[in-house]
Design a protein around this motif. Structure first.
Motif, PDB file in Angstrom:
ATOM      1  N   ASN A  31      14.513 -15.514   3.609  1.00 51.12           N
ATOM      2  CA  ASN A  31      15.344 -14.470   4.365  1.00 51.12           C
ATOM      3  C   ASN A  31      16.763 -14.875   4.268  1.00 51.12           C
ATOM      4  OD1 ASN A  31      12.723 -14.121   6.145  1.00 51.12           O
ATOM      5  ND2 ASN A  31      13.096 -16.148   7.127  1.00 51.12           N
ATOM      6  N   ALA A  32      17.474 -13.574   4.540  1.00 48.30           N
ATOM      7  CA  ALA A  32      18.945 -13.725   4.572  1.00 48.30           C
ATOM      8  C   ALA A  32      19.441 -13.989   5.928  1.00 48.30           C
ATOM      9  CB  ALA A  32      19.485 -12.461   4.169  1.00 48.30           C
ATOM     10  N   VAL A  33      19.999 -15.342   6.148  1.00 51.48           N
ATOM     11  CA  VAL A  33      20.720 -15.611   7.307  1.00 51.48           C
ATOM     12  C   VAL A  33      22.036 -15.647   7.334  1.00 51.48           C
ATOM     13  CG1 VAL A  33      20.657 -17.813   8.871  1.00 51.48           C
ATOM     14  CG2 VAL A  33      18.477 -17.271   7.579  1.00 51.48           C
ATOM     15  N   PHE A  34      22.530 -15.122   8.686  1.00 51.94           N
ATOM     16  CA  PHE A  34      24.041 -14.923   8.678  1.00 51.94           C
ATOM     17  C   PHE A  34      24.499 -15.750   9.941  1.00 51.94           C
ATOM     18  CE2 PHE A  34      23.430 -11.274   6.048  1.00 51.94           C
ATOM     19  CZ  PHE A  34      24.524 -11.240   5.525  1.00 51.94           C
ATOM     20  N   GLU A  35      25.519 -16.441   9.999  1.00 53.97           N
ATOM     21  CA  GLU A  35      26.021 -16.906  11.207  1.00 53.97           C
ATOM     22  C   GLU A  35      26.848 -15.755  11.973  1.00 53.97           C
ATOM     23  OE1 GLU A  35      29.452 -19.643  12.967  1.00 53.97           O
ATOM     24  OE2 GLU A  35      29.212 -19.885  11.044  1.00 53.97           O
ATOM     25  N   VAL A  36      26.463 -15.379  13.359  1.00 56.82           N
ATOM     26  CA  VAL A  36      27.102 -14.221  13.946  1.00 56.82           C
ATOM     27  C   VAL A  36      27.700 -14.890  15.287  1.00 56.82           C
ATOM     28  CG1 VAL A  36      25.581 -12.616  12.752  1.00 56.82           C
ATOM     29  CG2 VAL A  36      25.006 -13.568  15.109  1.00 56.82           C
ATOM     30  N   LEU A  48      17.439 -11.871   8.532  1.00 52.51           N
ATOM     31  CA  LEU A  48      16.846 -10.739   7.933  1.00 52.51           C
ATOM     32  C   LEU A  48      15.452 -11.163   7.205  1.00 52.51           C
ATOM     33  CD1 LEU A  48      20.145  -8.816   6.717  1.00 52.51           C
ATOM     34  CD2 LEU A  48      18.970  -8.435   8.903  1.00 52.51           C
ATOM     35  N   HIS A  49      14.596 -10.441   7.613  1.00 49.81           N
ATOM     36  CA  HIS A  49      13.329 -11.217   7.085  1.00 49.81           C
ATOM     37  C   HIS A  49      12.748 -10.197   5.804  1.00 49.81           C
ATOM     38  CE1 HIS A  49      12.238 -13.548  10.444  1.00 49.81           C
ATOM     39  NE2 HIS A  49      12.899 -12.627  11.118  1.00 49.81           N
ATOM     40  N   ARG A  50      12.551 -10.736   4.755  1.00 49.84           N
ATOM     41  CA  ARG A  50      12.400 -10.310   3.434  1.00 49.84           C
ATOM     42  C   ARG A  50      10.938  -9.498   3.589  1.00 49.84           C
ATOM     43  NH1 ARG A  50      11.336 -14.354  -1.330  1.00 49.84           N
ATOM     44  NH2 ARG A  50       9.094 -14.079  -0.820  1.00 49.84           N
ATOM     45  N   ALA A  51      11.188  -8.077   3.190  1.00 53.31           N
ATOM     46  CA  ALA A  51       9.822  -7.160   3.228  1.00 53.31           C
ATOM     47  C   ALA A  51       8.684  -7.661   2.658  1.00 53.31           C
ATOM     48  CB  ALA A  51      10.356  -5.868   2.872  1.00 53.31           C
ATOM     49  N   GLY A  52       7.595  -7.597   3.224  1.00 51.92           N
ATOM     50  CA  GLY A  52       6.241  -8.268   2.390  1.00 51.92           C
ATOM     51  C   GLY A  52       6.058  -9.562   2.678  1.00 51.92           C
ATOM     52  N   TYR A  53       6.793 -10.343   2.776  1.00 50.85           N
ATOM     53  CA  TYR A  53       6.642 -11.853   2.749  1.00 50.85           C
ATOM     54  C   TYR A  53       5.969 -12.427   3.883  1.00 50.85           C
ATOM     55  CZ  TYR A  53       7.889 -16.688   2.452  1.00 50.85           C
ATOM     56  OH  TYR A  53       7.583 -18.088   2.072  1.00 50.85           O
ATOM     57  N   GLN A  54       6.076 -11.655   5.231  1.00 51.02           N
ATOM     58  CA  GLN A  54       5.289 -12.055   6.393  1.00 51.02           C
ATOM     59  C   GLN A  54       5.034 -10.737   7.079  1.00 51.02           C
ATOM     60  OE1 GLN A  54       5.458 -15.749   8.538  1.00 51.02           O
ATOM     61  NE2 GLN A  54       7.450 -16.448   7.712  1.00 51.02           N
ATOM     62  N   THR A  55       4.012 -10.567   7.853  1.00 51.45           N
ATOM     63  CA  THR A  55       3.818  -9.280   8.543  1.00 51.45           C
ATOM     64  C   THR A  55       4.516  -9.638   9.815  1.00 51.45           C
ATOM     65  OG1 THR A  55       1.886 -10.423   9.941  1.00 51.45           O
ATOM     66  CG2 THR A  55       1.462  -9.451   7.821  1.00 51.45           C
ATOM     67  N   ARG A  90      13.289  -3.767  14.823  1.00 52.77           N
ATOM     68  CA  ARG A  90      12.987  -3.012  13.666  1.00 52.77           C
ATOM     69  C   ARG A  90      14.164  -2.030  13.596  1.00 52.77           C
ATOM     70  NH1 ARG A  90       7.153  -2.728  13.583  1.00 52.77           N
ATOM     71  NH2 ARG A  90       7.303  -0.649  13.172  1.00 52.77           N
ATOM     72  N   PRO A  91      15.247  -2.203  12.950  1.00 49.42           N
ATOM     73  CA  PRO A  91      16.150  -1.268  12.594  1.00 49.42           C
ATOM     74  C   PRO A  91      15.698   0.066  12.009  1.00 49.42           C
ATOM     75  CG  PRO A  91      16.780  -3.394  11.755  1.00 49.42           C
ATOM     76  CD  PRO A  91      15.325  -3.451  12.367  1.00 49.42           C
ATOM     77  N   ALA A  92      16.527   1.100  12.097  1.00 45.54           N
ATOM     78  CA  ALA A  92      16.058   2.187  11.496  1.00 45.54           C
ATOM     79  C   ALA A  92      16.276   2.078   9.935  1.00 45.54           C
ATOM     80  CB  ALA A  92      16.923   3.516  11.897  1.00 45.54           C
ATOM     81  N   PHE A  93      16.834   1.238   9.316  1.00 44.31           N
ATOM     82  CA  PHE A  93      16.955   1.144   7.965  1.00 44.31           C
ATOM     83  C   PHE A  93      16.889  -0.392   7.624  1.00 44.31           C
ATOM     84  CE2 PHE A  93      21.255   1.737   8.767  1.00 44.31           C
ATOM     85  CZ  PHE A  93      22.093   0.796   8.084  1.00 44.31           C
ATOM     86  N   GLY A  94      16.612  -0.836   6.727  1.00 44.72           N
ATOM     87  CA  GLY A  94      16.675  -2.222   6.305  1.00 44.72           C
ATOM     88  C   GLY A  94      15.518  -2.980   6.710  1.00 44.72           C
ATOM     89  N   PRO A  95      15.700  -4.493   6.660  1.00 42.81           N
ATOM     90  CA  PRO A  95      14.416  -5.269   6.964  1.00 42.81           C
ATOM     91  C   PRO A  95      14.390  -5.649   8.606  1.00 42.81           C
ATOM     92  CG  PRO A  95      16.538  -6.408   6.114  1.00 42.81           C
ATOM     93  CD  PRO A  95      16.600  -4.944   5.992  1.00 42.81           C
ATOM     94  N   ARG A  96      13.224  -6.164   9.030  1.00 44.48           N
ATOM     95  CA  ARG A  96      13.189  -6.562  10.412  1.00 44.48           C
ATOM     96  C   ARG A  96      14.118  -7.777  10.443  1.00 44.48           C
ATOM     97  NH1 ARG A  96      10.528  -2.525  10.085  1.00 44.48           N
ATOM     98  NH2 ARG A  96       7.865  -2.664  10.537  1.00 44.48           N
ATOM     99  N   ALA A  97      14.786  -7.824  11.754  1.00 41.42           N
ATOM    100  CA  ALA A  97      15.790  -8.730  12.098  1.00 41.42           C
ATOM    101  C   ALA A  97      15.065  -9.581  13.363  1.00 41.42           C
ATOM    102  CB  ALA A  97      16.983  -7.978  12.312  1.00 41.42           C
TER     103      ALA A  97
END
Length: 217
Positions: A31-36, A48-55, A90-97
């Motif tokens: 996953n891509a992990v950000f401090e926010v 941000l969860h990599r597409a296809g890695y987990q359901t 489930r953003p309109a574009f990009g990976p699940r968050a």
């Protein structure tokens, strides 16, 4: 995804929690992990969860589990729900968050140069923590659609193991492959001869995934 792509997705995904500031990229692996920083000033970790890695169901199940652990007093990142009450955006574009509370501590991998006494105390504490995780997990009332990988007897030693047929590794010679097949069959027979309880475990207990000190993990 590239760091620039990940940051754009993070900016977009954070809107599901009311917005805030994306500070910096912590990791970009599974996953891509950000401090926010959220709009109310709290620090958090946006994944941000990599597409296809987990359901979606598997990701949501992990969050349900850790939410239950946190409510039971276990020290772990607490999932933060979106503005509409969900655990997974489930953003309109990009990976699940997903978003979890920030733990302001270093990984225990940075403590490897301590004395023998310190290391013994550290791993004794870690063993107790994981025992607590197992006990508490067994007490949780999980939903019927809960979904995680199963490292059970079939997942480890069946004809289709969870991470693939290890005996077909291309670096193995035919003799080595046959040896692994015999070893796998022997382990399976031994496991099947006993009664086993299957429950939730961490499954990725690397030093980098444990934060804290020898006195508090």
């Amino acid at each position: 995804m590239t760091p620039d792509e990940a940051r754009a997705f993070a900016d977009n995904g954070l809107g599901h929690w009311g917005g805030g500031r994306v500070r910096h990229l912590v990791a970009n692996r599974e996953n891509a992990v950000f401090e926010v920083t959220l709009h109310d000033g709290r620090r958090a970790a946006l994944r941000l969860h990599r597409a296809g890695y987990q359901t979606d169901a598997a990701i949501r199940s992990e969050l349900v589990w850790t939410e239950g652990l946190a409510q039971g007093g276990f020290p772990c990142p607490v999932p933060l729900r979106t503005e509409d009450g969900g655990l997974l955006a489930r953003p309109a574009f990009g990976p699940r968050a997903s978003l979890v509370t920030w733990i302001d501590a270093a990984p225990i991998s940075e403590m490897t140069n301590g004395s023998t006494e310190t290391q013994c105390r550290l791993y004794h504490a870690l063993g107790k923590r994981i025992a607590d995780l197992h006990r508490l997990s067994d007490m949780l009332d999980l939903p019927a659609d809960f979904q995680r990988h199963r490292w059970d007897i079939d997942g480890l030693t069946g004809d289709a193991p969870l991470w693939g047929p290890f005996w077909n590794n291309p670096s193995l010679s035919p003799d080595e492959s046959r040896t692994l097949r015999r070893a796998g069959a022997a382990v399976r027979d031994r496991l099947l001869s006993q009664d086993w309880d299957c429950g939730l475990i961490h499954a990725d207990l690397l030093q980098e995934n444990v934060l804290g000190t020898a006195d508090h993990l």
